[in-house]
Design an enzyme around this catalytic site. Structure first.
Site, mmCIF file in Angstrom:
data_model
loop_
_atom_site.group_PDB
_atom_site.id
_atom_site.type_symbol
_atom_site.label_atom_id
_atom_site.label_comp_id
_atom_site.label_asym_id
_atom_site.label_seq_id
_atom_site.Cartn_x
_atom_site.Cartn_y
_atom_site.Cartn_z
ATOM 1 C CD GLN A 124 -18.071 -7.089 -45.179
ATOM 2 O OE1 GLN A 124 -17.806 -6.546 -44.122
ATOM 3 N NE2 GLN A 124 -18.046 -8.399 -45.308
ATOM 4 C CG LEU A 177 -13.810 -19.357 -38.531
ATOM 5 C CD1 LEU A 177 -12.830 -20.218 -39.312
ATOM 6 C CD2 LEU A 177 -14.156 -18.102 -39.313
ATOM 7 N N GLY A 191 -13.048 -14.376 -37.784
ATOM 8 C CA GLY A 191 -12.919 -15.531 -36.906
ATOM 9 C C GLY A 191 -14.197 -15.866 -36.163
ATOM 10 C CB SER A 213 -24.257 -13.485 -37.050
ATOM 11 O OG SER A 213 -23.477 -12.453 -36.489
ATOM 12 C CB SER A 214 -19.227 -14.084 -34.847
ATOM 13 O OG SER A 214 -18.639 -14.714 -35.955
ATOM 14 N NE ARG A 215 -20.909 -7.491 -34.061
ATOM 15 C CZ ARG A 215 -20.174 -7.101 -35.106
ATOM 16 N NH1 ARG A 215 -20.488 -7.504 -36.326
ATOM 17 N NH2 ARG A 215 -19.118 -6.325 -34.937
ATOM 18 C CG HIS A 261 -17.228 -17.555 -40.919
ATOM 19 N ND1 HIS A 261 -17.664 -17.585 -39.625
ATOM 20 C CD2 HIS A 261 -17.086 -16.241 -41.222
ATOM 21 C CE1 HIS A 261 -17.776 -16.349 -39.155
ATOM 22 N NE2 HIS A 261 -17.444 -15.511 -40.110
HETATM 23 P P1 AMP Z 1 -17.267 -11.954 -40.471
HETATM 24 O O1 AMP Z 1 -16.333 -12.928 -39.818
HETATM 25 O O2 AMP Z 1 -18.565 -11.788 -39.762
HETATM 26 O O3 AMP Z 1 -16.585 -10.658 -40.832
HETATM 27 O O4 AMP Z 1 -17.666 -12.609 -41.861
HETATM 28 C C1 AMP Z 1 -16.694 -13.043 -42.767
HETATM 29 C C2 AMP Z 1 -17.365 -13.407 -44.067
HETATM 30 O O5 AMP Z 1 -18.336 -14.427 -43.832
HETATM 31 C C3 AMP Z 1 -18.115 -12.228 -44.703
HETATM 32 O O6 AMP Z 1 -17.937 -12.278 -46.111
HETATM 33 C C4 AMP Z 1 -19.550 -12.504 -44.320
HETATM 34 O O7 AMP Z 1 -20.485 -11.954 -45.224
HETATM 35 C C5 AMP Z 1 -19.582 -14.026 -44.359
HETATM 36 N N1 AMP Z 1 -20.673 -14.550 -43.528
HETATM 37 C C6 AMP Z 1 -20.942 -14.233 -42.240
HETATM 38 N N2 AMP Z 1 -22.060 -14.864 -41.828
HETATM 39 C C7 AMP Z 1 -22.510 -15.588 -42.885
HETATM 40 C C8 AMP Z 1 -23.623 -16.460 -43.100
HETATM 41 N N3 AMP Z 1 -24.512 -16.710 -42.139
HETATM 42 N N4 AMP Z 1 -23.762 -17.024 -44.310
HETATM 43 C C9 AMP Z 1 -22.867 -16.781 -45.297
HETATM 44 N N5 AMP Z 1 -21.790 -15.978 -45.163
HETATM 45 C C10 AMP Z 1 -21.611 -15.386 -43.972
#
Ligand code: AMP
Length: 283
Positions: free
Chosen positions: A157, A37, A35, A189-191, A41
């Site tokens: 991952q 997003l 989430g 990134s969410s972070r 995402h």
């Molecule tokens: P997360 O919500 O961070 O667990 O990410 C969920 C999915 O989104 C995972 O498959 C991540 O690798 C992908 N994801 C996260 N950030 C990005 C990004 N900047 N570009 C592409 N995919 C991403």
């Protein structure tokens, strides 16, 4: 036309909906997320659309993949905004379970991903990839998608998931989506929300360093020297690297002769955030 997003939190309801789609011979894609997003995402949802008739996204901040001193409690939870974004992004079904729904009984069983779970991020976050593999296995069993989409942003991952699916014979195709970046190169990134605006600018050094690592390797520099220079560049910019390495992109092992492709990977701490990124290339 925007499709109406269905939001479900019960496993049985998700199963019933996917079953109905499958009866109509529709292909189903799964995009697992935690989430909060962003465009990264949503690019996964978009890619999923090109491989399936129906797209299911999950939003679940999985407690079992966080260590005791990590950001599970503070991880941003923004379900209402996520729903709006998913609906306009063409997602059909959002699965947003509670922790109780996902882990009805206290889990006594866990997937052990083996050696890949103990290197790089796995060395810094013990048990993290076992938690990821277990929750992804559950999501794959719940949704039973034809394809599932994961981001290359989380390179290790993605490799863990590929091994999971291959070694435990999950009948699903794993699709990798390229990393979406902010204009300064920082991977979305969410972070990133944990960063101040100054830190966000500083954090662009991560992608710049990855590019530098690739170019130095291509110019024939020794891997050890490239890794040392990369760590120094990160430290100089005020980041604390957990690692800055070049590995075989097929298995994340130390690079031997005649590898097909290589990947530079960085994990570094800045302010309240731990950021990861990578860049791969063919040799
Ligand atoms: P997360 O919500 O961070 O667990 O990410 C969920 C999915 O989104 C995972 O498959 C991540 O690798 C992908 N994801 C996260 N950030 C990005 C990004 N900047 N570009 C592409 N995919 C991403």
């Amino acid at each position: 036309m925007v499709t109406k997003l269905i939001t479900l939190s019960a496993i049985a309801e998700v199963r019933a909906q996917v079953c109905a789609w499958k009866k109509s011979a529709l292909r189903v894609a799964l995009v697992p997320t935690m989430g909060n997003l962003h465009d990264g995402h949503l690019s996964l949802v978009q890619l999923a659309r090109t491989h399936a008739d129906k797209v299911v996204a999950s939003v679940f901040v999985n407690p079992t993949q966080f260590g005791p001193n990590e950001d599970f409690a503070s991880y941003p939870r923004t379900l209402a905004t996520d729903q709006v974004l998913l609906e306009s992004g063409g997602c059909d079904l959002l699965f947003a379970p509670s922790a109780e729904e996902m882990y009805k009984a206290k889990p006594s069983l866990n997937i052990d991903v083996g050696p890949i779970g103990t290197i790089l991020c796995g060395a810094v976050r013990p048990g993290h990839f076992n938690g990821v593999a277990t929750v992804v296995a559950k999501l794959l069993n719940i949704v039973q998608p034809d394809v599932a989409v994961f981001g290359e942003k989380d390179f290790q991952q993605l490799m863990v998931i590929r091994q999971l699916v291959q070694q435990l014979d999950f009948p699903v195709e794993i699709i990798a989506a390229p990393t979406v970046r902010e204009p300064n190169g920082l991977a979305r990134s969410s972070r990133n929300q944990y960063l101040t605006s100054d830190e966000r600018q500083l954090a662009s050094v991560i992608y710049a360093t990855l590019l530098q690592m690739r170019d130095s390797i291509r110019a024939g520099k020794a891997i050890k020297d490239v890794e040392t220079s990369a760590s120094q560049a990160l430290l100089k910019a005020g980041l604390k690297p957990d690692y800055a390495v070049v590995r075989n992109a097929q298995d994340l092992e130390i690079v031997e002769k005649n590898v097909k492709s290589e990947v530079a990977l960085i994990a570094a701490r800045l302010g309240k955030a731990r950021l990861i990124d990578n860049l791969s290339w063919l040799c």
